[in-house]
Design a protein around this motif. Structure first.
Motif, mmCIF file in Angstrom:
data_model
loop_
_atom_site.group_PDB
_atom_site.id
_atom_site.type_symbol
_atom_site.label_atom_id
_atom_site.label_comp_id
_atom_site.label_asym_id
_atom_site.label_seq_id
_atom_site.Cartn_x
_atom_site.Cartn_y
_atom_site.Cartn_z
ATOM 1 N N SER A 283 6.535 50.837 51.438
ATOM 2 C CA SER A 283 5.497 50.197 51.914
ATOM 3 C C SER A 283 5.679 49.805 53.263
ATOM 4 N N LYS B 229 14.739 54.202 46.350
ATOM 5 C CA LYS B 229 14.129 54.347 45.105
ATOM 6 C C LYS B 229 14.705 54.650 43.889
ATOM 7 N N GLU C 229 12.140 48.960 42.524
ATOM 8 C CA GLU C 229 11.554 47.732 43.444
ATOM 9 C C GLU C 229 11.833 47.853 44.654
ATOM 10 N N GLU D 243 10.174 50.780 46.574
ATOM 11 C CA GLU D 243 8.510 50.859 46.790
ATOM 12 C C GLU D 243 8.472 49.496 47.707
ATOM 13 N N ARG D 244 9.086 48.455 47.936
ATOM 14 C CA ARG D 244 9.146 47.689 49.058
ATOM 15 C C ARG D 244 9.588 48.352 50.617
#
Length: 116
Positions: free
Chosen positions: A101, A89, A94, A97-98
């Motif tokens: 997740s 991060k 971006e 975050e992926r």
């Protein structure tokens, strides 16, 4: 037995309550196998039952150690996942975050209650 049935059984088992009951049973068996002398010392009145109680005690200790090791391993794995996600991060929000997740998705499949 279906997967949901197995999951229900696992949730229904309270490890510490069961371990406590087994320890109490072991202590009861050990106390049955011994007697107190008038001078306060203990003597063995049933060696085979006392030996069985010691085997049960060793089994209880083994179960407690395995459980502790599993909990420790899970906690370390979660710490490692968080460290990896944090570093990714920092480099690229971006992507981080992926990755976070995806990790939460995997974790929720292993333990649905944790992310509820």
């Amino acid at each position: 037995m279906s997967e949901s049935d197995r999951a229900s059984v696992r949730r229904a088992i309270d490890f510490y309550r069961e371990l406590d009951a087994m320890v109490k049973d072991t202590d009861l068996l050990a106390s049955y196998a011994t007697a107190n002398n008038e001078d306060g010392t203990r003597r063995v009145k049933n060696p085979s039952i006392l030996a069985m109680a010691h085997r049960m005690r060793a089994t209880n200790i083994g179960l407690a150690m395995k459980y502790s090791e599993m909990v420790w391993s899970v906690e370390r794995m979660e710490e490692m996942q968080e460290a990896i996600a944090s570093e990714i991060k920092r480099a690229d929000a971006e992507t981080g975050e992926r990755v976070l997740s995806a990790m939460k998705d995997v974790q929720s499949r292993w333990n649905p209650k944790r992310n509820a």
